[in-house]
Design an enzyme around this catalytic site. Structure first.
Site, short mmCIF file in Angstrom:
data_model
loop_
_atom_site.label_atom_id
_atom_site.label_comp_id
_atom_site.label_asym_id
_atom_site.label_seq_id
_atom_site.Cartn_x
_atom_site.Cartn_y
_atom_site.Cartn_z
N GLY A 58 -21.74 18.13 19.89
CA GLY A 58 -21.78 16.74 20.36
C GLY A 58 -21.85 15.82 19.16
O GLY A 58 -22.16 16.26 18.05
N CYS A 85 -23.40 24.20 17.19
CA CYS A 85 -23.53 22.96 16.43
C CYS A 85 -24.66 22.08 16.99
O CYS A 85 -25.81 22.45 16.90
CB CYS A 85 -22.18 22.25 16.39
SG CYS A 85 -22.07 21.09 15.04
N TYR A 86 -24.34 20.95 17.64
CA TYR A 86 -25.41 20.12 18.21
C TYR A 86 -26.27 20.93 19.18
O TYR A 86 -27.50 20.78 19.21
CB TYR A 86 -24.78 18.92 18.93
CG TYR A 86 -25.79 17.96 19.54
CD1 TYR A 86 -26.53 17.10 18.75
CD2 TYR A 86 -26.00 17.94 20.92
CE1 TYR A 86 -27.45 16.22 19.30
CE2 TYR A 86 -26.92 17.07 21.49
CZ TYR A 86 -27.64 16.21 20.67
OH TYR A 86 -28.56 15.34 21.23
N HIS A 172 -17.97 26.16 14.79
CA HIS A 172 -17.31 26.14 16.11
C HIS A 172 -16.47 27.40 16.33
O HIS A 172 -15.35 27.48 15.84
CB HIS A 172 -16.43 24.89 16.24
CG HIS A 172 -17.23 23.64 16.34
ND1 HIS A 172 -17.67 23.14 17.54
CD2 HIS A 172 -17.73 22.81 15.39
CE1 HIS A 172 -18.38 22.05 17.34
NE2 HIS A 172 -18.43 21.83 16.03
N GLU A 174 -15.00 28.23 18.94
CA GLU A 174 -13.97 28.01 19.96
C GLU A 174 -12.65 27.50 19.40
O GLU A 174 -11.64 27.51 20.09
CB GLU A 174 -14.50 27.04 21.05
CG GLU A 174 -14.73 25.60 20.58
CD GLU A 174 -16.10 25.36 19.95
OE1 GLU A 174 -16.67 26.32 19.43
OE2 GLU A 174 -16.57 24.21 19.96
N ASP A 230 2.24 21.93 38.84
CA ASP A 230 1.01 22.00 39.61
C ASP A 230 1.27 21.93 41.12
O ASP A 230 0.73 22.74 41.89
CB ASP A 230 0.06 20.86 39.22
CG ASP A 230 -0.25 20.88 37.72
OD1 ASP A 230 -0.09 21.95 37.12
OD2 ASP A 230 -0.63 19.83 37.18
N LYS A 371 -4.08 24.59 33.05
CA LYS A 371 -2.62 24.66 33.18
C LYS A 371 -2.08 26.07 32.91
O LYS A 371 -1.21 26.56 33.65
CB LYS A 371 -2.01 23.69 32.16
CG LYS A 371 -0.55 23.40 32.36
CD LYS A 371 -0.41 22.41 33.45
CE LYS A 371 0.90 21.70 33.49
NZ LYS A 371 0.81 20.56 34.42
#
Ligand code: XMP
Length: 516
Positions: A58, A85-86, A172, A174, A230, A371
């Site tokens: 964050g 992190c945060y 991070h 990710e 979609d 997606k």
């Protein structure tokens, strides 16, 4: 649907730009996970009985006045927690450690060295390249924690209390720039949280079919089919569940690309055997657009007429209880972000602004899917790659790529040129892999040229191809000159009324992907 969602990971969001990425990485590992606002409440966060929690990064410092705080139930949760992190700093602060501004901020690539063995970093190299983005760092560990890895600027780049099953990462895992990040997340979800890898397209379809049948029973459902991915996948899924109880309406406004309207009819009516009503509204749209040149005026006119046309069809059909929409998870997260807290997640109305007298209940079978998951589901339902891998296309269609006034003649010119460009990219293998979105734009400009012995004075076309992961930022695609040369020659030779072709080399920002 609950079985499939149970025992996954709750990702608690503290405002990081990477929160969705965490969820995507976990889903790629076959583990269901969802984003929850940090102040969303314990019941909501625990509603699918997660096997563990991940706290996102964050923008704040834990000592900022009003900074998002750690949900207190996490301090006594008997399930594993990983703070990123945060999230790690919050955990440290709440458990009695100390966080302070680092003398040197760390943004970008860094190397961490493992100092202690732990289930979180097991099986990984002793040195790992990771992506850092922080100003604060851990100065003192909370009681029970040990440092698991360090970097040049962070003595505590990874920390853990193995007994409590609480972990923290200063970097991070990710993002792509942490190449071993997925392996760390894999350790967390499988070795520490003991999740099962049960989230995949076939399992999703199995559960979704049951869910749709239970919701719809013997009622009827209406779906606005645009031909986009979609709504196409939502249609195929609902059709598989309830067959002829689904009616699709396709409004042909004449603003689609070459051959698209025919493709929608062929695929959904003939191949999928769906109950599909096609409304030819080309003349109405053309007359609504007459004289309009301003982009927002075009968008508004198209949106208004679309709703009118669709509503008229809907009114004609009696006894329809449900309106199906191809809402997907990023729409849901964005809608939630608008509200003060995620408890009041709104529906994202793709067919926005339907009149009040049309009372439909919504059915949104893809609202939990990203997606790429929608594409997997589409393929598993038997839709072709041509439909499933279709590039994003704006709702107002070619009207916002035909700059200046939209006339049928100009649209046809644009359609031909666009088809040549897309076809050439496809043949060069650059449509699916080399570019995220590619299209032609007809400019409201004429230029002088020479064709044979004659002077020409015709319109100018721009080609646009971008690379991007999320469409929020984008770079122009470095296409081979030879390909551009071939496309330019073909367009000028084959499309009457265009005598000059340009290539757009603007990134986003400062440009946008579309021109209007
Ligand atoms: P921009 O031009 O904002 O585009 O950089 C980002 C992505 O959104 C698509 N786009 C739209 N999609 N209705 C849509 O459904 C619209 O009005 C619209 N405008 C832009 C664009 O094609 C790109 O993928």
């Amino acid at each position: 649907m609950d079985d499939l969602k149970c025992g996954g990971i709750a990702v608690i969001d503290f405002g990081s730009q990477y929160t969705q990425l965490i969820v995507r990485r976990l889903r790629d590992l076959g583990v269901y996970s969802e984003v929850y606002a940090y102040d969303g409440g314990v019941e909501r966060i625990n509603r699918h009985q997660p096997a563990g929690y991940i706290l996102s990064g964050g923008p704040n410092s834990v000592y900022d006045p009003g900074a998002p705080g750690l949900p207190s139930f996490l301090l006594d949760a008997d399930r594993p927690v990983l703070g990123i992190c945060y999230g790690m700093q919050l955990l440290t602060d709440a458990l009695g450690g100390q966080v302070a501004a680092a003398i040197e901020r760390e943004y970008g690539p860094a190397t961490i060295t493992r100092t202690v063995r732990s289930p979180l970093l097991d099986g990984l190299q002793p040195e790992l390249k990771v992506w850092m983005s922080h100003g604060d760092r851990i100065e003192a560990l909370p009681p029970g924690f040990t440092s698991l890895a360090q970097s040049a600027n962070s003595p505590h780049a990874a920390i853990g209390d193995l007994k409590r099953q609480a972990y923290g990462l200063q970097f991070h895992p990710e993002v792509q720039h942490s190449p071993q990040g997925s392996a760390i997340l894999r350790n967390f979800v499988f070795e520490i949280c003991r999740c099962r890898a049960n989230w995949n397209a076939d399992a999703f379809i199995d559960e979704a079919l049951g869910g749709i049948r239970a919701q719809v029973k013997d009622e009827r459902v209406l779906l606005a089919l645009s031909g986009g991915v979609d709504s196409a996948v939502a249609g195929a899924l609902i059709h598989r569940a309830i067959g002829d109880q689904l009616t699709c309406v396709f409004v042909d406004h004449g603003l689609l690309r070459k051959g698209e309207a025919e493709q929608v009819l062929r695929v959904f009516r003939r191949e999928q055997g769906m109950n599909l009503i096609a409304v030819n509204a080309v003349e109405a749209f053309m007359s609504e657009l007459k004289g309009l040149t301003e982009p927002e005026a075009k968008r508004k006119a198209i949106g208004r007429l679309f709703v009118d046309t669709f509503s008229r069809e809907a009114r004609r059909m009696h006894g329809i209880r449900f309106l199906a929409q191809g809402t997907i998870y990023p729409d849901v997260i964005e809608s939630a972000a608008d509200s003060a807290s995620a408890q009041t997640i709104k529906s994202h109305h793709n067919v926005g602004g339907l009149p009040d007298d049309l009372h439909f209940e919504l059915i949104e079978p893809l609202r939990d899917c990203f997606k790429d998951e929608v594409r997997q589901i589409g393929l598993a339902l038997g839709l072709s790659e041509a439909i499933v891998w279709r590039q994003p296309f704006p709702g107002p269609g070619l009207a916002i790529r035909c700059l200046g006034e939209v006339t049928w003649e100009r649209l046809e010119k644009l359609r031909e040129a666009d088809a040549i460009y897309i076809d050439s990219l496809r043949q060069a293998g650059l449509l699916r892999d080399g570019t995220a979105q590619s299209f032609a734009v007809l400019l409201p400009v004429k230029s002088v040229g020479v064709m044979g012995d004659n002077r020409s004075y015709e319109e100018v076309l721009a080609l646009r191809s971008v690379t991007t992961d999320d469409f929020m930022t984008a770079d122009w695609a470095r296409l081979p000159y030879e390909l551009l040369a071939k496309v330019s020659a073909r367009i000028v030779n084959e499309v009457a009324g265009i005598n000059r072709v340009t290539y757009d080399i603007t990134s986003k920002p400062p440009g946008t992907i579309e021109w209007e």
